[in-house]
Design a protein around this motif. Sequence first.
Motif, PDB file in Angstrom:
ATOM      1  N   ALA A  32      48.587  21.509  -0.888  1.00 51.42           N
ATOM      2  CA  ALA A  32      47.240  20.943  -0.866  1.00 51.42           C
ATOM      3  C   ALA A  32      47.240  19.431  -0.695  1.00 51.42           C
ATOM      4  O   ALA A  32      46.218  18.844  -0.318  1.00 51.42           O
ATOM      5  CB  ALA A  32      46.497  21.306  -2.156  1.00 51.42           C
ATOM      6  N   LEU A  33      48.365  18.779  -0.975  1.00 50.39           N
ATOM      7  CA  LEU A  33      48.402  17.321  -0.922  1.00 50.39           C
ATOM      8  C   LEU A  33      48.508  16.779   0.495  1.00 50.39           C
ATOM      9  O   LEU A  33      47.982  15.696   0.788  1.00 50.39           O
ATOM     10  CB  LEU A  33      49.592  16.799  -1.756  1.00 50.39           C
ATOM     11  N   VAL A  34      49.212  17.476   1.371  1.00 49.18           N
ATOM     12  CA  VAL A  34      49.495  16.960   2.716  1.00 49.18           C
ATOM     13  C   VAL A  34      49.092  18.004   3.749  1.00 49.18           C
ATOM     14  O   VAL A  34      49.451  19.184   3.633  1.00 49.18           O
ATOM     15  CB  VAL A  34      50.988  16.606   2.869  1.00 49.18           C
ATOM     16  N   GLU A  35      48.362  17.552   4.744  1.00 47.26           N
ATOM     17  CA  GLU A  35      47.974  18.439   5.848  1.00 47.26           C
ATOM     18  C   GLU A  35      49.082  18.420   6.907  1.00 47.26           C
ATOM     19  O   GLU A  35      49.476  17.359   7.384  1.00 47.26           O
ATOM     20  CB  GLU A  35      46.672  17.950   6.470  1.00 47.26           C
ATOM     21  N   PRO A  36      49.634  19.573   7.290  1.00 44.81           N
ATOM     22  CA  PRO A  36      50.732  19.585   8.265  1.00 44.81           C
ATOM     23  C   PRO A  36      50.269  19.156   9.651  1.00 44.81           C
ATOM     24  O   PRO A  36      49.311  19.703  10.196  1.00 44.81           O
ATOM     25  CB  PRO A  36      51.203  21.045   8.252  1.00 44.81           C
ATOM     26  N   THR A  37      50.944  18.172  10.216  1.00 47.45           N
ATOM     27  CA  THR A  37      50.641  17.686  11.568  1.00 47.45           C
ATOM     28  C   THR A  37      51.874  17.760  12.466  1.00 47.45           C
ATOM     29  O   THR A  37      51.920  17.117  13.508  1.00 47.45           O
ATOM     30  CB  THR A  37      50.134  16.233  11.506  1.00 47.45           C
ATOM     31  N   TRP A  38      52.871  18.509  12.047  1.00 51.16           N
ATOM     32  CA  TRP A  38      54.136  18.581  12.752  1.00 51.16           C
ATOM     33  C   TRP A  38      54.392  20.026  13.192  1.00 51.16           C
ATOM     34  O   TRP A  38      53.835  20.971  12.618  1.00 51.16           O
ATOM     35  CB  TRP A  38      55.272  18.129  11.826  1.00 51.16           C
ATOM     36  N   PRO A  39      55.226  20.227  14.206  1.00 48.59           N
ATOM     37  CA  PRO A  39      55.557  21.590  14.640  1.00 48.59           C
ATOM     38  C   PRO A  39      56.314  22.337  13.526  1.00 48.59           C
ATOM     39  O   PRO A  39      57.074  21.733  12.758  1.00 48.59           O
ATOM     40  CB  PRO A  39      56.457  21.372  15.858  1.00 48.59           C
ATOM     41  N   PRO A  40      56.117  23.633  13.412  1.00 53.05           N
ATOM     42  CA  PRO A  40      56.813  24.405  12.378  1.00 53.05           C
ATOM     43  C   PRO A  40      58.333  24.294  12.458  1.00 53.05           C
ATOM     44  O   PRO A  40      59.020  24.371  11.436  1.00 53.05           O
ATOM     45  CB  PRO A  40      56.347  25.843  12.645  1.00 53.05           C
ATOM     46  N   VAL A  41      58.881  24.114  13.678  1.00 48.97           N
ATOM     47  CA  VAL A  41      60.327  24.027  13.805  1.00 48.97           C
ATOM     48  C   VAL A  41      60.878  22.812  13.061  1.00 48.97           C
ATOM     49  O   VAL A  41      61.988  22.854  12.526  1.00 48.97           O
ATOM     50  CB  VAL A  41      60.733  24.011  15.292  1.00 48.97           C
ATOM     51  N   ARG A  42      60.110  21.732  13.011  1.00 51.09           N
ATOM     52  CA  ARG A  42      60.583  20.542  12.294  1.00 51.09           C
ATOM     53  C   ARG A  42      60.635  20.788  10.785  1.00 51.09           C
ATOM     54  O   ARG A  42      61.542  20.314  10.099  1.00 51.09           O
ATOM     55  CB  ARG A  42      59.675  19.349  12.605  1.00 51.09           C
ATOM     56  N   GLU A  43      59.678  21.520  10.287  1.00 48.93           N
ATOM     57  CA  GLU A  43      59.714  21.862   8.859  1.00 48.93           C
ATOM     58  C   GLU A  43      60.913  22.746   8.547  1.00 48.93           C
ATOM     59  O   GLU A  43      61.551  22.604   7.506  1.00 48.93           O
ATOM     60  CB  GLU A  43      58.412  22.560   8.459  1.00 48.93           C
ATOM     61  N   THR A  44      61.235  23.650   9.464  1.00 52.13           N
ATOM     62  CA  THR A  44      62.423  24.493   9.276  1.00 52.13           C
ATOM     63  C   THR A  44      63.693  23.650   9.268  1.00 52.13           C
ATOM     64  O   THR A  44      64.585  23.860   8.430  1.00 52.13           O
ATOM     65  CB  THR A  44      62.498  25.546  10.390  1.00 52.13           C
ATOM     66  N   ILE A  45      63.789  22.703  10.182  1.00 56.57           N
ATOM     67  CA  ILE A  45      64.966  21.828  10.250  1.00 56.57           C
ATOM     68  C   ILE A  45      65.123  21.043   8.953  1.00 56.57           C
ATOM     69  O   ILE A  45      66.220  20.942   8.392  1.00 56.57           O
ATOM     70  CB  ILE A  45      64.857  20.878  11.461  1.00 56.57           C
ATOM     71  N   VAL A  46      64.030  20.501   8.465  1.00 50.68           N
ATOM     72  CA  VAL A  46      64.094  19.666   7.265  1.00 50.68           C
ATOM     73  C   VAL A  46      64.420  20.495   6.034  1.00 50.68           C
ATOM     74  O   VAL A  46      65.362  20.202   5.289  1.00 50.68           O
ATOM     75  CB  VAL A  46      62.768  18.899   7.070  1.00 50.68           C
ATOM     76  N   MET A  47      63.633  21.549   5.794  1.00 51.92           N
ATOM     77  CA  MET A  47      63.730  22.257   4.520  1.00 51.92           C
ATOM     78  C   MET A  47      64.877  23.268   4.468  1.00 51.92           C
ATOM     79  O   MET A  47      65.397  23.555   3.388  1.00 51.92           O
ATOM     80  CB  MET A  47      62.408  22.986   4.235  1.00 51.92           C
ATOM     81  N   ASP A  48      65.277  23.819   5.583  1.00 54.00           N
ATOM     82  CA  ASP A  48      66.312  24.853   5.565  1.00 54.00           C
ATOM     83  C   ASP A  48      67.689  24.361   5.982  1.00 54.00           C
ATOM     84  O   ASP A  48      68.684  25.050   5.741  1.00 54.00           O
ATOM     85  CB  ASP A  48      65.908  26.016   6.483  1.00 54.00           C
ATOM     86  N   VAL A  49      67.756  23.176   6.616  1.00 53.20           N
ATOM     87  CA  VAL A  49      69.042  22.679   7.095  1.00 53.20           C
ATOM     88  C   VAL A  49      69.428  21.360   6.419  1.00 53.20           C
ATOM     89  O   VAL A  49      70.492  21.257   5.815  1.00 53.20           O
ATOM     90  CB  VAL A  49      69.019  22.495   8.640  1.00 53.20           C
ATOM     91  N   ARG A  50      68.541  20.373   6.488  1.00 54.48           N
ATOM     92  CA  ARG A  50      68.939  19.034   6.065  1.00 54.48           C
ATOM     93  C   ARG A  50      68.761  18.787   4.570  1.00 54.48           C
ATOM     94  O   ARG A  50      69.609  18.136   3.949  1.00 54.48           O
ATOM     95  CB  ARG A  50      68.166  17.991   6.877  1.00 54.48           C
ATOM     96  N   VAL A  51      67.679  19.264   3.983  1.00 54.46           N
ATOM     97  CA  VAL A  51      67.470  19.021   2.558  1.00 54.46           C
ATOM     98  C   VAL A  51      68.567  19.653   1.700  1.00 54.46           C
ATOM     99  O   VAL A  51      69.115  18.990   0.815  1.00 54.46           O
ATOM    100  CB  VAL A  51      66.071  19.502   2.124  1.00 54.46           C
ATOM    101  N   PRO A  52      68.931  20.935   1.906  1.00 58.94           N
ATOM    102  CA  PRO A  52      70.026  21.473   1.079  1.00 58.94           C
ATOM    103  C   PRO A  52      71.334  20.728   1.281  1.00 58.94           C
ATOM    104  O   PRO A  52      72.093  20.540   0.318  1.00 58.94           O
ATOM    105  CB  PRO A  52      70.125  22.936   1.524  1.00 58.94           C
ATOM    106  N   ARG A  53      71.606  20.265   2.496  1.00 58.67           N
ATOM    107  CA  ARG A  53      72.844  19.520   2.732  1.00 58.67           C
ATOM    108  C   ARG A  53      72.827  18.196   1.977  1.00 58.67           C
ATOM    109  O   ARG A  53      73.821  17.830   1.327  1.00 58.67           O
ATOM    110  CB  ARG A  53      73.034  19.281   4.224  1.00 58.67           C
ATOM    111  N   VAL A  54      71.714  17.478   2.039  1.00 60.00           N
ATOM    112  CA  VAL A  54      71.621  16.192   1.335  1.00 60.00           C
ATOM    113  C   VAL A  54      71.696  16.405  -0.178  1.00 60.00           C
ATOM    114  O   VAL A  54      72.357  15.644  -0.893  1.00 60.00           O
ATOM    115  CB  VAL A  54      70.324  15.469   1.739  1.00 60.00           C
TER     116      VAL A  54
END
Length: 350
Positions: free
Chosen positions: A57-79
């Motif tokens: 509810a805090l942020v309205e998505p303005t990015w393609p779904p693939v970018r969210e997948t890259i961030v949350m499923d690939v890069r965040v767990p690695r970091v």
Amino acid sequence: MIGTAVPRARARLSYWLVLALLAAVVGAAATAGIAAGSVALAAGDVWGIVLHRLAPALVEPTWPPVRETIVMDVRVPRVLLCGVVGAGLSVCGMALQALVRNPLADPMLLGVSSGATVGAVLVLVLNVSLLGAFSLPLAAFAGALGALTLVYFLARSGGRMTTVRLVLAGVATAEVLSAVASYLVITSGDPRKTESALRWMLGGFGGTTWDLVPIPAAAVLLGTVALLGVSRPLNLLLAGEEAAASMGLNVHRFRGWLFVLVALVVGAVVAVSGAIGFVGLMLPHVVRLLVGAEHQRALPAAALLGAAFMIAADLAARTLIAPQEIPIGILTALAGGPFFLWLMRRRAAR
């Protein structure tokens, strides 16, 4: 009374400022680590995606779904895994240097890394997949526990464990197990398996998923809390065994318990990252320069600095020769080797 209260208040204030600065460095390193890659992202997009996943509810998505997948499923767990491993190695390095009263000590000294390497190489060479994606980390953890047990019994004699026996047992065990791992790699006969084993032995975070994060995160958190709980005995050990014993500390029992705790935490992080050296050697010295040697103050700072360092090192490993990735153990060795030599010469001069 007032004259002593003012310096103490200033010291507390400066300590919290250092912790806040280190936390900011961790945040900056994590943001850069998530943003960098084959698909570059702006820092605002990174935080927007993370906040949207945490509280839609805090942020309205303005990015393609693939970018969210890259961030949350690939890069965040690695970091996150980089931060956990860096914090664990740094905290354990600080505790180990107090345990053996030697500023040249490193978590790899215990032979735990070499034991984990043997377990992982066995899985890679024999192509074991009974437990799916968990086969390699569990085998590495089992190897680390085996090395721990061997070093522990080799170092104990007559119910006691001295610093010299501990160091010698750890070094000897590490050398033997490293030779075993190298033999397994050389005789595997499969170039692909050999390459995979060698890359694991050099350390890295490629292929990290969310499944690999909880166990080492829990081990590092619980281990750090436990070490904070025994920070006073750790401070006593720095003053010498005789002084610690005169204050009522059972040095041999405490050393054995702490040895087991440090080795278990190191084994848990090495099982998911591979063998990464020198982190636990370098960062405790930097932390002591920033906040002093008292462990109740130094351990939280060591965790933050270790997390920031490992995230930055992984970022460098991914980007220096992109699209290829440098094993992170090579970068930490290039930084830690000269530091070790400088520290050794400094101690010799003293």
